[in-house]
Design a protein around this motif. Structure first.
Motif, PDB file in Angstrom:
ATOM      1  N   LEU A 582       0.835  -1.212   0.000  1.00 55.80           N
ATOM      2  CA  LEU A 582       0.000   0.000   0.000  1.00 55.80           C
ATOM      3  C   LEU A 582       0.866   1.257   0.000  1.00 55.80           C
ATOM      4  O   LEU A 582       0.675   2.166  -0.811  1.00 55.80           O
ATOM      5  CB  LEU A 582      -0.908  -0.045   1.245  1.00 55.80           C
ATOM      6  N   GLU A 585       2.564   1.657  -3.359  1.00 51.52           N
ATOM      7  CA  GLU A 585       1.668   2.181  -4.384  1.00 51.52           C
ATOM      8  C   GLU A 585       1.484   3.694  -4.241  1.00 51.52           C
ATOM      9  O   GLU A 585       1.585   4.443  -5.205  1.00 51.52           O
ATOM     10  CB  GLU A 585       0.305   1.478  -4.306  1.00 51.52           C
ATOM     11  N   GLU A 586       1.248   4.115  -2.992  1.00 48.52           N
ATOM     12  CA  GLU A 586       0.986   5.538  -2.764  1.00 48.52           C
ATOM     13  C   GLU A 586       2.157   6.399  -3.213  1.00 48.52           C
ATOM     14  O   GLU A 586       1.989   7.402  -3.899  1.00 48.52           O
ATOM     15  CB  GLU A 586       0.680   5.800  -1.277  1.00 48.52           C
ATOM     16  N   VAL A 589       2.747   6.051  -7.208  1.00 48.08           N
ATOM     17  CA  VAL A 589       1.689   6.733  -7.960  1.00 48.08           C
ATOM     18  C   VAL A 589       1.884   8.257  -7.860  1.00 48.08           C
ATOM     19  O   VAL A 589       1.728   8.992  -8.840  1.00 48.08           O
ATOM     20  CB  VAL A 589       0.309   6.295  -7.437  1.00 48.08           C
ATOM     21  N   ILE A 635      -8.771  13.562   9.886  1.00 46.68           N
ATOM     22  CA  ILE A 635      -9.597  12.372   9.671  1.00 46.68           C
ATOM     23  C   ILE A 635     -10.767  12.317  10.626  1.00 46.68           C
ATOM     24  O   ILE A 635     -11.450  11.299  10.767  1.00 46.68           O
ATOM     25  CB  ILE A 635      -8.758  11.079   9.796  1.00 46.68           C
ATOM     26  N   ALA A 639     -17.853  13.204   6.449  1.00 49.66           N
ATOM     27  CA  ALA A 639     -17.555  12.856   5.065  1.00 49.66           C
ATOM     28  C   ALA A 639     -17.644  14.039   4.113  1.00 49.66           C
ATOM     29  O   ALA A 639     -16.758  14.251   3.292  1.00 49.66           O
ATOM     30  CB  ALA A 639     -18.489  11.742   4.594  1.00 49.66           C
ATOM     31  N   ASP A 640     -18.696  14.782   4.299  1.00 51.11           N
ATOM     32  CA  ASP A 640     -18.901  15.868   3.338  1.00 51.11           C
ATOM     33  C   ASP A 640     -17.810  16.923   3.386  1.00 51.11           C
ATOM     34  O   ASP A 640     -17.588  17.637   2.416  1.00 51.11           O
ATOM     35  CB  ASP A 640     -20.263  16.536   3.598  1.00 51.11           C
ATOM     36  N   ARG A 642     -14.605  16.173   4.158  1.00 46.66           N
ATOM     37  CA  ARG A 642     -13.296  15.550   3.922  1.00 46.66           C
ATOM     38  C   ARG A 642     -12.728  15.983   2.578  1.00 46.66           C
ATOM     39  O   ARG A 642     -13.438  16.128   1.592  1.00 46.66           O
ATOM     40  CB  ARG A 642     -13.424  14.026   3.896  1.00 46.66           C
ATOM     41  N   GLN A 643     -11.333  16.062   2.539  1.00 49.81           N
ATOM     42  CA  GLN A 643     -10.636  16.325   1.273  1.00 49.81           C
ATOM     43  C   GLN A 643     -10.268  14.988   0.640  1.00 49.81           C
ATOM     44  O   GLN A 643      -9.978  14.015   1.343  1.00 49.81           O
ATOM     45  CB  GLN A 643      -9.359  17.139   1.531  1.00 49.81           C
ATOM     46  N   ILE A 644     -10.287  14.987  -0.677  1.00 50.08           N
ATOM     47  CA  ILE A 644      -9.966  13.742  -1.381  1.00 50.08           C
ATOM     48  C   ILE A 644      -8.466  13.437  -1.292  1.00 50.08           C
ATOM     49  O   ILE A 644      -8.039  12.309  -1.067  1.00 50.08           O
ATOM     50  CB  ILE A 644     -10.392  13.845  -2.864  1.00 50.08           C
ATOM     51  N   LEU A 647      -4.449  11.488   1.450  1.00 53.68           N
ATOM     52  CA  LEU A 647      -4.642  10.250   2.204  1.00 53.68           C
ATOM     53  C   LEU A 647      -3.503   9.252   2.008  1.00 53.68           C
ATOM     54  O   LEU A 647      -3.104   8.553   2.931  1.00 53.68           O
ATOM     55  CB  LEU A 647      -5.956   9.582   1.795  1.00 53.68           C
ATOM     56  N   GLY A 648      -2.972   9.219   0.768  1.00 50.70           N
ATOM     57  CA  GLY A 648      -1.915   8.242   0.436  1.00 50.70           C
ATOM     58  C   GLY A 648      -0.696   8.432   1.313  1.00 50.70           C
ATOM     59  O   GLY A 648      -0.215   7.502   1.967  1.00 50.70           O
ATOM     60  N   PHE A 650      -0.484  10.109   4.008  1.00 48.52           N
ATOM     61  CA  PHE A 650      -0.884   9.922   5.397  1.00 48.52           C
ATOM     62  C   PHE A 650      -0.833   8.429   5.787  1.00 48.52           C
ATOM     63  O   PHE A 650      -0.300   8.052   6.818  1.00 48.52           O
ATOM     64  CB  PHE A 650      -2.303  10.491   5.593  1.00 48.52           C
ATOM     65  N   MET A 651      -1.394   7.597   4.898  1.00 50.88           N
ATOM     66  CA  MET A 651      -1.389   6.153   5.178  1.00 50.88           C
ATOM     67  C   MET A 651       0.032   5.605   5.220  1.00 50.88           C
ATOM     68  O   MET A 651       0.373   4.781   6.066  1.00 50.88           O
ATOM     69  CB  MET A 651      -2.190   5.408   4.099  1.00 50.88           C
ATOM     70  N   LYS A 654       1.588   6.255   8.371  1.00 51.81           N
ATOM     71  CA  LYS A 654       1.021   5.401   9.409  1.00 51.81           C
ATOM     72  C   LYS A 654       1.592   3.982   9.361  1.00 51.81           C
ATOM     73  O   LYS A 654       1.832   3.347  10.386  1.00 51.81           O
ATOM     74  CB  LYS A 654      -0.515   5.317   9.239  1.00 51.81           C
TER      75      LYS A 654
ATOM     76  N   TYR B  51      -7.608  -5.681  -0.938  1.00 51.93           N
ATOM     77  CA  TYR B  51      -6.684  -4.559  -0.864  1.00 51.93           C
ATOM     78  C   TYR B  51      -7.337  -3.306  -1.434  1.00 51.93           C
ATOM     79  O   TYR B  51      -8.041  -3.366  -2.450  1.00 51.93           O
ATOM     80  CB  TYR B  51      -5.443  -4.925  -1.707  1.00 51.93           C
ATOM     81  N   SER B  54      -5.322   4.477  -1.512  1.00 52.93           N
ATOM     82  CA  SER B  54      -6.019   5.757  -1.351  1.00 52.93           C
ATOM     83  C   SER B  54      -6.903   6.051  -2.563  1.00 52.93           C
ATOM     84  O   SER B  54      -7.915   6.728  -2.436  1.00 52.93           O
ATOM     85  CB  SER B  54      -5.004   6.886  -1.144  1.00 52.93           C
ATOM     86  N   ARG B  58     -10.732   7.096  -2.229  1.00 60.11           N
ATOM     87  CA  ARG B  58     -11.256   8.306  -2.875  1.00 60.11           C
ATOM     88  C   ARG B  58     -12.643   8.021  -3.477  1.00 60.11           C
ATOM     89  O   ARG B  58     -13.561   8.834  -3.324  1.00 60.11           O
ATOM     90  CB  ARG B  58     -10.269   8.706  -3.968  1.00 60.11           C
ATOM     91  N   LEU B  61     -15.203   7.629  -0.715  1.00 55.20           N
ATOM     92  CA  LEU B  61     -15.546   8.925  -0.120  1.00 55.20           C
ATOM     93  C   LEU B  61     -16.523   9.676  -1.019  1.00 55.20           C
ATOM     94  O   LEU B  61     -17.523  10.247  -0.566  1.00 55.20           O
ATOM     95  CB  LEU B  61     -14.271   9.756   0.091  1.00 55.20           C
ATOM     96  N   LYS B  65     -20.309  10.735  -0.116  1.00 56.83           N
ATOM     97  CA  LYS B  65     -20.800  12.118  -0.204  1.00 56.83           C
ATOM     98  C   LYS B  65     -22.086  12.162  -1.022  1.00 56.83           C
ATOM     99  O   LYS B  65     -23.049  12.854  -0.662  1.00 56.83           O
ATOM    100  CB  LYS B  65     -19.749  13.016  -0.876  1.00 56.83           C
ATOM    101  N   ASN B  68     -24.961  10.563   0.893  1.00 52.41           N
ATOM    102  CA  ASN B  68     -25.421  11.427   2.005  1.00 52.41           C
ATOM    103  C   ASN B  68     -26.566  12.306   1.530  1.00 52.41           C
ATOM    104  O   ASN B  68     -27.420  12.700   2.320  1.00 52.41           O
ATOM    105  CB  ASN B  68     -24.272  12.316   2.491  1.00 52.41           C
ATOM    106  N   ILE B  88      -7.242   3.391   9.855  1.00 48.27           N
ATOM    107  CA  ILE B  88      -6.125   4.345   9.864  1.00 48.27           C
ATOM    108  C   ILE B  88      -6.583   5.714   9.344  1.00 48.27           C
ATOM    109  O   ILE B  88      -6.202   6.758   9.861  1.00 48.27           O
ATOM    110  CB  ILE B  88      -4.966   3.837   8.982  1.00 48.27           C
ATOM    111  N   THR B  89      -7.387   5.651   8.300  1.00 46.35           N
ATOM    112  CA  THR B  89      -7.749   6.893   7.612  1.00 46.35           C
ATOM    113  C   THR B  89      -9.018   7.527   8.167  1.00 46.35           C
ATOM    114  O   THR B  89      -9.515   8.520   7.638  1.00 46.35           O
ATOM    115  CB  THR B  89      -7.966   6.593   6.116  1.00 46.35           C
ATOM    116  N   GLY B  90      -9.565   6.960   9.242  1.00 48.59           N
ATOM    117  CA  GLY B  90     -10.774   7.512   9.839  1.00 48.59           C
ATOM    118  C   GLY B  90     -12.015   7.229   9.031  1.00 48.59           C
ATOM    119  O   GLY B  90     -13.107   7.724   9.335  1.00 48.59           O
ATOM    120  N   ILE B  94     -16.785   7.475   9.090  1.00 48.22           N
ATOM    121  CA  ILE B  94     -17.727   8.158   8.199  1.00 48.22           C
ATOM    122  C   ILE B  94     -18.484   7.189   7.299  1.00 48.22           C
ATOM    123  O   ILE B  94     -19.453   7.560   6.651  1.00 48.22           O
ATOM    124  CB  ILE B  94     -17.021   9.232   7.338  1.00 48.22           C
TER     125      ILE B  94
END
Lengths: 677, 98
Positions: A582, A585-586, A589, A635, A639-640, A642-644, A647-648, A650-651, A654, B51, B54, B58, B61, B65, B68, B88-90, B94
């Motif tokens: 993972l 990939e992040e 990419v 995080i 949802a509404d 959240r930014q798209i 995340l990559g 960030f993960m 982690k 698997y 992100s 996306r 998410l 949205k 919702n 991890i990503t919360g 949601i």
């Protein structure tokens, strides 16, 4: 015809017919002899009697007046003599009494007196009657007597008689006063007894002989049948029955079969032979089934032995440091040779090549013990090769009732360095191939064979393998393979065969050497076990791997596969592999999407694993960009809100223990670290 | 990756089979948004999705949205590895994970 033929070949027919022929011939000879002596005595009797009569008759004739009688003188005296002679003739059962005067040539004679028996029916000759002499025999006899060569003669006539009975004629001389022969006195008597008595005699003798023959034959046949032929027939039938049925007969037919010793012996021998044969059959059957059992056990033993040494190749497909191949061809079902290899730990491989003295089951048992001892010692308490062989030696010596021994080459290869620490206990020198060079014997210090003496210390040697080097181990079955002319294969041929395939992997090398040995040996039987092992050292495992790849999302799979393969090799768990994939990939990419926009370029991915820490380094020559500079996404927002993006990275942060950015030589260098348990 | 869609009136079930990564996420996005009009209940079955990166998150998410506004959404049969990513990503906060 077949019946006659089988009759002619049968024992009883042959014996009996021979006996009959013998008896018939014997009786025939007896009859002939009897007949001849019977005839002789009768003839003699007739001769004597006739001679006596002739002598008597001769006294009746006056020899001085013969010629006078013929001249017609003294006729009274002649008639008187004739009368006496006639009487004599009748009384004495004589056919004819005649007195003749033969001519000088004896072919004719003149009758002087002639008396004829009334019963004969003959007509008496007149005095002076001339006649031809009857035959040459008479003429000769007349001459003999007339010339005084003999006193008397006789003529016997049994043949050519013109109907007359057989008769005998006695011839005497009639003398005058001076002693000269003046006439011949002839007396003829019939031999009636001879002719009449002969036939009954022959019949009697023949009949009695025939009877005797039949009787004797009958008795002899009975005796022979009872004592010889029937017993032999029985014996032969019994032998025939036994040959067909191969079973002892229920009846004791060969017991008391005959009184004749030889036949008793024969019968006993046949009975004994039957028992012996059956016993032999039983023994043979037992021996055969025993052999079959042993064969089966040997077969199983061979499988156990073959299964005792590692035989699945490639043996360590996951190891990149080396390749290994080994083969074992016992001369008998099971052998005393063995090879072995096993991992002592992650970085050490033990290599064993050994040859037990002797062959077959004892050697195989000894081999198993030795193999187990080495492996158990290695994988439990461990130790240096010398310590291990010393331990094995002491153990074997303490319990070596068979006085066997084993030659061992034992080495431990350190995979990270290519260093082999080894001990040679009386074994053949190993052969080393140095990359780009050739195969050469590696002469090392030899220790005593294992199992010979307790407490022996062994000296270790070191062989340093470089990348691409090969180690070839073998037993003496290879150099000592022998062709039909007793020529040894020898080390030279072995090295040459190895050299011919020096660039090939271990499997091909061993196959080639085996083939070369087989071709050399040809039809000759294999005397010794042939066991070989070859190891090729590829060098220490690489700590770091690099992938140079176009920074494009299409290449994502290649990048993840590269990292996964590396992690797989390091035996990282699937779960952790997934997490790292993972992160990879992040990051990749990110580079593919932003580093070279709007053009394209390359990225390097480096994987490094040391001291349980995985390090992944991503390098690109694109625009300077530090993904870590961006603030982490919140995080906790709904949802509404959240930014798209973001995340990559960030993960990745982690997942990994440490993520660092550096800009160096116009390159973006992102280093990811994670400790792997 | 394969996408299996089952629509029952206003209910849409999407089953994802295979890895959901940067290269396969656009495919899901396209398949999802071609007929979400009138969908009030959207369910993702992730039983066979081992698997997600992100890029996949996306799409989830974006779908969340959307739903919702016009109904509800939930994911079911989430495997442990994917669940970890959601946590991890919360996203576990949601998205309705059943």
């Amino acid at each position: 015809m077949r019946f006659i033929k089988s009759l002619r070949n049968s024992l009883s027919f042959n014996i009996i017919s021979s006996l009959i022929i013998l008896l018939v011939v014997f009786s025939w000879i007896v009859t002939i002899i009897g007949y001849i002596s019977f005839s002789k005595s009768l003839e003699k009797e007739y001769d004597e009697v006739t001679y006596g009569i002739a002598q008597t008759a001769a006294t009746l004739v006056n020899g001085d007046h013969i010629d006078a009688y013929l001249n017609g003188q003294f006729m009274e005296e002649h008639d008187q003599s004739q009368q006496w002679m006639d009487t004599l003739c009748d009384k004495m059962d004589v056919s004819i009494i005649y007195v003749i005067k033969p001519d000088k040539d004896y072919k004719h004679f003149t009758s002087v007196f002639n008396s004829v028996n009334k019963d004969t029916g003959y007509t008496p000759w007149e005095i002076g009657y001339r006649r031809n002499t009857t035959n040459e025999e008479y003429a000769q006899k007349y001459e003999q007597v007339y010339l005084k060569k003999t006193d008397r003669e006789k003529v016997m006539r049994t043949k050519d008689l013109d109907g007359a009975p057989p008769h005998i004629t006695s011839i005497l001389a009639i003398n005058n006063a001076k002693g000269d022969v003046t006439a011949l006195m002839c007396v003829q008597r019939p031999m009636t007894v001879l002719s009449e008595g002969r036939a009954p005699y022959i019949t009697q003798v023949t009949l009695s002989v025939l009877l005797t023959v039949i009787l004797v034959s009958y008795m002899a046949i009975n005796y022979l049948r009872r004592q010889f032929i029937n017993p032999i027939h029985k014996i032969s039938q019994e032998a025939d029955r036994f040959a067909r049925e191969n079973e002892i007969s229920n009846t004791d037919m060969l017991q008391n079969i005959s009184k004749i010793n030889e036949i008793k012996t024969l019968a006993t021998s046949i009975s004994q032979m039957e028992l012996d044969t059956l016993k032999y059959f039983d023994d043979m059957t037992a021996a055969l089934s025993e052999k079959q059992r042993i064969d089966t056990e040997l077969d199983v033993a061979a499988k156990i032995q073959a299964g005792a040494v590692p035989s699945d190749f490639p043996a360590y497909p996951e190891r990149t440091e080396f390749d290994i191949y080994a083969s074992m061809t016992p001369a008998k079902e099971v052998g005393g040779d063995f090879y072995d290899f096993f991992a002592v730990d992650d970085d050490h491989i033990a290599l064993v090549m050994a040859d037990v003295s002797g062959k077959g089951i004892p050697a195989a048992l000894f081999m198993m013990v030795t193999k187990m001892l080495i492996k158990i010692k290695c994988t439990t308490t461990g130790g240096t090769p010398a310590e291990i062989i010393e331990f094995v030696n002491d153990r074997i010596c303490s319990n070596n009732s068979a006085d066997m021994f084993v030659t061992i080459w034992f080495g431990i290869l350190e995979l990270s360095t290519g260093k082999i620490t080894c001990v040679n206990a009386g074994h053949d020198d190993p052969v080393i191939y140095r990359k780009g060079d050739t195969f050469n014997l590696c002469i090392q210090k030899h220790g005593l064979v294992v199992g010979a003496m307790e407490g022996v210390h062994y000296t270790q040697s070191v062989i340093q393998l470089q990348k691409g080097d090969k180690l070839f181990l073998y037993t003496d079955g290879v150099p000592e393979a022998t062709d039909k002319n007793d020529t040894l294969f020898g080390c030279e041929r072995m090295l040459r065969a190895l050299h011919e395939v020096r660039e090939q992997p271990p499997k091909q090398i061993l196959e080639h050497v085996k083939q070369t040995v087989d071709d050399f040996v040809g039809e000759a039987p294999q005397f010794d076990d042939i066991t070989m092992l070859c190891l090729e050292y590829y060098g220490a495992q690489e700590m770091e791997k690099t992938l140079h790849i176009e920074a494009n999302n299409d290449k994502l799979d290649e990048v993840t596969d590269f990292v996964s393969a590396y992690l797989e090799q390091k035996q990282v768990s699937l779960k952790v592999q997934m997490q790292i994939a993972l992160a990879v990939e992040e990051i990749f990419v990110n580079i593919a999407n932003y580093a070279y926009q709007p053009g394209s370029g390359y990225a390097d991915v480096k994987a490094h694993f040391e001291n349980d820490v995985l390090t992944l380094i991503f390098e690109d020559s694109g625009v300077a960009y530090n993904p870590l500079a961006k603030k982490d996404p919140d995080i906790t927002l709904p949802a509404d809100e959240r930014q798209i993006g973001g995340l990559g990275i960030f993960m990745t942060k982690k997942i990994m223990d440490d993520v660092a950015y550096d800009r160096k030589d116009d390159k973006n260098i992102l280093t990811l670290k994670k400790k792997i348990d | 990756m394969d996408i299996i869609k089952e629509q029952d009136g206003s209910k849409l079930l999407i089953k994802i089979v295979g890895r959901l990564d940067t290269n396969s996420a656009p495919q899901l996005e396209e398949a999802l948004f071609e007929n979400t009009d009138g969908i009030e209940e959207l369910v993702f079955d992730l039983a066979e999705m081992p698997y997600t990166s992100s890029a996949g998150l996306r799409v989830f998410l974006k779908a969340q949205k959307l739903m919702n506004q016009q109904g509800s959404m939930k994911v079911i049969n989430t495997c442990a590895d994917v669940m970890e990513v959601f946590e991890i990503t919360g996203f576990s906060d949601i998205i309705n994970i059943g």
